[in-house]
Write a protein that holds these residues in place. Structure first.
Motif, PDB file in Angstrom:
ATOM      1  N   LYS A   1       0.823  -1.205   0.000  1.00  0.00           N
ATOM      2  CA  LYS A   1       0.000   0.000   0.000  1.00  0.00           C
ATOM      3  C   LYS A   1       0.854   1.251   0.000  1.00  0.00           C
ATOM      4  O   LYS A   1       0.533   2.246  -0.672  1.00  0.00           O
ATOM      5  CB  LYS A   1      -0.909  -0.028   1.224  1.00  0.00           C
ATOM      6  CG  LYS A   1      -1.873   1.145   1.307  1.00  0.00           C
ATOM      7  CD  LYS A   1      -2.765   1.028   2.537  1.00  0.00           C
ATOM      8  CE  LYS A   1      -3.726   2.209   2.638  1.00  0.00           C
ATOM      9  NZ  LYS A   1      -4.604   2.095   3.846  1.00  0.00           N
TER      10      LYS A   1
ATOM     11  N   ARG B   1       2.370   1.779  -3.479  1.00  0.00           N
ATOM     12  CA  ARG B   1       1.337   2.246  -4.399  1.00  0.00           C
ATOM     13  C   ARG B   1       0.996   3.718  -4.113  1.00  0.00           C
ATOM     14  O   ARG B   1       0.770   4.496  -5.045  1.00  0.00           O
ATOM     15  CB  ARG B   1       0.096   1.366  -4.263  1.00  0.00           C
ATOM     16  CG  ARG B   1      -0.988   1.704  -5.287  1.00  0.00           C
ATOM     17  CD  ARG B   1      -2.142   0.729  -5.228  1.00  0.00           C
ATOM     18  NE  ARG B   1      -1.739  -0.579  -5.760  1.00  0.00           N
ATOM     19  CZ  ARG B   1      -1.655  -1.694  -5.038  1.00  0.00           C
ATOM     20  NH1 ARG B   1      -1.947  -1.675  -3.743  1.00  0.00           N
ATOM     21  NH2 ARG B   1      -1.309  -2.831  -5.598  1.00  0.00           N
ATOM     22  N   PHE B   2       0.977   4.099  -2.837  1.00  0.00           N
ATOM     23  CA  PHE B   2       0.668   5.482  -2.462  1.00  0.00           C
ATOM     24  C   PHE B   2       1.663   6.455  -3.083  1.00  0.00           C
ATOM     25  O   PHE B   2       1.265   7.450  -3.713  1.00  0.00           O
ATOM     26  CB  PHE B   2       0.688   5.607  -0.936  1.00  0.00           C
ATOM     27  CG  PHE B   2       0.488   7.002  -0.415  1.00  0.00           C
ATOM     28  CD1 PHE B   2      -0.776   7.547  -0.277  1.00  0.00           C
ATOM     29  CD2 PHE B   2       1.590   7.791  -0.070  1.00  0.00           C
ATOM     30  CE1 PHE B   2      -0.953   8.841   0.199  1.00  0.00           C
ATOM     31  CE2 PHE B   2       1.413   9.085   0.404  1.00  0.00           C
ATOM     32  CZ  PHE B   2       0.141   9.612   0.536  1.00  0.00           C
ATOM     33  N   TYR B   3       2.961   6.164  -2.949  1.00  0.00           N
ATOM     34  CA  TYR B   3       3.971   7.070  -3.494  1.00  0.00           C
ATOM     35  C   TYR B   3       4.016   7.021  -5.014  1.00  0.00           C
ATOM     36  O   TYR B   3       4.291   8.031  -5.673  1.00  0.00           O
ATOM     37  CB  TYR B   3       5.339   6.750  -2.905  1.00  0.00           C
ATOM     38  CG  TYR B   3       5.449   7.079  -1.433  1.00  0.00           C
ATOM     39  CD1 TYR B   3       5.056   8.319  -0.951  1.00  0.00           C
ATOM     40  CD2 TYR B   3       5.941   6.151  -0.524  1.00  0.00           C
ATOM     41  CE1 TYR B   3       5.134   8.630   0.396  1.00  0.00           C
ATOM     42  CE2 TYR B   3       6.033   6.449   0.836  1.00  0.00           C
ATOM     43  CZ  TYR B   3       5.620   7.687   1.278  1.00  0.00           C
ATOM     44  OH  TYR B   3       5.706   7.989   2.622  1.00  0.00           O
ATOM     45  N   SER B   4       3.711   5.844  -5.578  1.00  0.00           N
ATOM     46  CA  SER B   4       3.678   5.739  -7.038  1.00  0.00           C
ATOM     47  C   SER B   4       2.546   6.567  -7.614  1.00  0.00           C
ATOM     48  O   SER B   4       2.715   7.301  -8.597  1.00  0.00           O
ATOM     49  CB  SER B   4       3.520   4.272  -7.457  1.00  0.00           C
ATOM     50  OG  SER B   4       4.663   3.524  -7.138  1.00  0.00           O
ATOM     51  N   ASP B   5       1.382   6.465  -6.995  1.00  0.00           N
ATOM     52  CA  ASP B   5       0.223   7.194  -7.500  1.00  0.00           C
ATOM     53  C   ASP B   5       0.429   8.699  -7.452  1.00  0.00           C
ATOM     54  O   ASP B   5      -0.204   9.441  -8.217  1.00  0.00           O
ATOM     55  CB  ASP B   5      -1.023   6.818  -6.694  1.00  0.00           C
ATOM     56  CG  ASP B   5      -1.484   5.390  -6.961  1.00  0.00           C
ATOM     57  OD1 ASP B   5      -1.020   4.801  -7.964  1.00  0.00           O
ATOM     58  OD2 ASP B   5      -2.284   4.860  -6.163  1.00  0.00           O
ATOM     59  N   ARG B   6       1.300   9.155  -6.556  1.00  0.00           N
ATOM     60  CA  ARG B   6       1.561  10.592  -6.438  1.00  0.00           C
ATOM     61  C   ARG B   6       2.797  11.034  -7.222  1.00  0.00           C
ATOM     62  O   ARG B   6       3.248  12.163  -7.093  1.00  0.00           O
ATOM     63  CB  ARG B   6       1.696  10.962  -4.947  1.00  0.00           C
ATOM     64  CG  ARG B   6       0.332  11.090  -4.294  1.00  0.00           C
ATOM     65  CD  ARG B   6       0.344  10.794  -2.827  1.00  0.00           C
ATOM     66  NE  ARG B   6      -1.029  10.870  -2.289  1.00  0.00           N
ATOM     67  CZ  ARG B   6      -1.927   9.901  -2.460  1.00  0.00           C
ATOM     68  NH1 ARG B   6      -1.606   8.805  -3.142  1.00  0.00           N
ATOM     69  NH2 ARG B   6      -3.143  10.010  -1.956  1.00  0.00           N
TER      70      ARG B   6
ATOM     71  N   GLU C   1       8.260   4.269 -12.132  1.00  0.00           N
ATOM     72  CA  GLU C   1       8.175   2.885 -12.613  1.00  0.00           C
ATOM     73  C   GLU C   1       9.159   2.707 -13.759  1.00  0.00           C
ATOM     74  O   GLU C   1       9.324   3.580 -14.599  1.00  0.00           O
ATOM     75  CB  GLU C   1       6.762   2.591 -13.117  1.00  0.00           C
ATOM     76  CG  GLU C   1       5.664   2.790 -12.098  1.00  0.00           C
ATOM     77  CD  GLU C   1       4.288   2.674 -12.736  1.00  0.00           C
ATOM     78  OE1 GLU C   1       4.203   2.203 -13.899  1.00  0.00           O
ATOM     79  OE2 GLU C   1       3.307   3.064 -12.089  1.00  0.00           O
TER      80      GLU C   1
ATOM     81  N   ARG D   1       5.982  -1.638 -17.325  1.00  0.00           N
ATOM     82  CA  ARG D   1       4.786  -2.392 -16.954  1.00  0.00           C
ATOM     83  C   ARG D   1       4.878  -3.769 -17.595  1.00  0.00           C
ATOM     84  O   ARG D   1       5.408  -3.943 -18.699  1.00  0.00           O
ATOM     85  CB  ARG D   1       3.522  -1.688 -17.431  1.00  0.00           C
ATOM     86  CG  ARG D   1       3.237  -0.361 -16.739  1.00  0.00           C
ATOM     87  CD  ARG D   1       2.159  -0.514 -15.696  1.00  0.00           C
ATOM     88  NE  ARG D   1       1.881   0.739 -14.995  1.00  0.00           N
ATOM     89  CZ  ARG D   1       0.823   0.927 -14.242  1.00  0.00           C
ATOM     90  NH1 ARG D   1      -0.067  -0.044 -14.084  1.00  0.00           N
ATOM     91  NH2 ARG D   1       0.636   2.073 -13.620  1.00  0.00           N
TER      92      ARG D   1
ATOM     93  N   ARG E   1       2.942  -3.080 -12.454  1.00  0.00           N
ATOM     94  CA  ARG E   1       4.086  -2.188 -12.320  1.00  0.00           C
ATOM     95  C   ARG E   1       5.364  -2.976 -12.078  1.00  0.00           C
ATOM     96  O   ARG E   1       5.373  -3.954 -11.338  1.00  0.00           O
ATOM     97  CB  ARG E   1       3.856  -1.204 -11.161  1.00  0.00           C
ATOM     98  CG  ARG E   1       2.630  -0.321 -11.348  1.00  0.00           C
ATOM     99  CD  ARG E   1       2.301   0.455 -10.088  1.00  0.00           C
ATOM    100  NE  ARG E   1       1.106   1.281 -10.257  1.00  0.00           N
ATOM    101  CZ  ARG E   1       0.578   2.050  -9.335  1.00  0.00           C
ATOM    102  NH1 ARG E   1       1.132   2.108  -8.132  1.00  0.00           N
ATOM    103  NH2 ARG E   1      -0.510   2.765  -9.579  1.00  0.00           N
TER     104      ARG E   1
END
Length: 312
Positions: A23, A26-31, A36, A39, A45
């Protein structure tokens, strides 16, 4: 684009190597803070070693309690990362200093309540509840602005407020919290008749004359402060004290004026309670009370009375 021999990890593998949860990754990736590498065919990812280093840096910055906008600035401005980080840390230190000050005042307030005799509890809760946290000295400044003559020169007013409004301690003792709460109550209470009683000299001197008066009194207080406490005769300081009032009253320093001045000062409004409370606010427990303008003025008035008695 990644090459066939480049090390790539899934989001779960990266999380495991960094010691965080999926989680979190994913949090830091989404921001947009965690790049990455690619894919997978299924759209999953994939991260390279640089993502692990970036994630470790993010965790270090967050461990310093830096907010995400500051973390982003450090990561994105590589050429000035050192300066950006220094500014971010300095800003957070200032914030923490304010937060710690609030906590220390609250701690002292809680101790004040815990140590309070039952008969005084309601009064103390009322006093403490009226004070904001962190405490503000703005009500004290407003009190003095209303007490000083209207339209007194701004420079003279600022100089007076600098010595009349105490600097609050960052780590107060319960007694200091109680003294400030009483100061706050005193300075915010409605005045009889809508305005504080003022010395006659304010009316006589007028706005600009009052500015000259307080400038002269400040000089007298400074001179008195150079003499050891308990010194009965203040000499030059007393002369400066009388001269300040003589100028305000458009008179001369004569023996008759000194007798008249002592009578007027004795009959004028007194703010001894304010200065007594201010001394407690300024003085840590067990330390010798710091002189205030009020205590210094009391020394000079006593010296004036002794001088008059000696000349009688």
């Amino acid at each position: 684009m990644s090459t066939s021999n480049e090390v790539l990890w899934s989001i779960g593998e990266l999380a495991e190597r960094a010691g965080v949860t999926v989680k979190t990754v994913r949090f830091y990736s989404d921001r947009g803070l965690l790049p990455e590498a690619s894919r997978s065919g299924g759209g999953h990812r994939r991260y390279g070693p640089e993502a692990l280093e970036r994630l470790r840096l993010i965790r270090s910055l967050r461990a310093l309690d830096l907010p995400l906008p500051e973390v982003r600035r450090v990561l994105e401005d590589e050429g000035a990362a050192g300066r950006v980080l220094e500014d971010a840390v300095a800003g957070r230190l200032r914030e923490l200093g304010s937060e710690l000050r609030v906590l220390r005042w609250r701690e002292a307030s809680l101790r004040l309540v815990r140590e309070c005799p039952p008969a005084e509890l309601a009064d103390r809760l009322r006093l403490i509840g009226a004070v904001s946290v962190p405490p503000s000295t703005a009500p004290l400044a407003r009190f003095w602005r209303a007490w000083l003559p209207p339209r007194m020169p701004a420079r003279a007013t600022a100089a007076f407020l600098e010595v009349a409004v105490p600097q609050l301690p960052d780590e107060p003792a319960p007694a200091q919290v109680l003294a400030f709460a009483r100061l706050h109550a005193m300075t915010t209470a409605p005045c009889p008749g809508g305005r504080q009683p003022q010395p006659e000299v304010h009316r006589v001197a007028g706005a600009h004359g009052a500015g000259t008066l307080y400038t002269g009194l400040a000089e007298a207080y400074e001179l008195a402060g150079r003499r050891p406490r308990g010194t009965p005769h203040l000499g030059e300081a007393l002369d400066a004290y009388v001269a300040a009032y003589a100028s305000a009253y458009r008179s001369r320093d004569t023996r008759e004026f000194r007798r008249l001045l002592a009578t007027r000062l004795a009959a004028g409004p007194r703010l001894d309670q304010y200065w007594d409370l201010m001394a407690v606010v300024l003085t840590p427990p067990g330390a010798r009370p710091e002189p205030t303008p009020g205590s210094t003025d009391a020394r000079l008035r006593a010296a004036l009375e002794r001088d008059n008695a000696g000349a009688a």
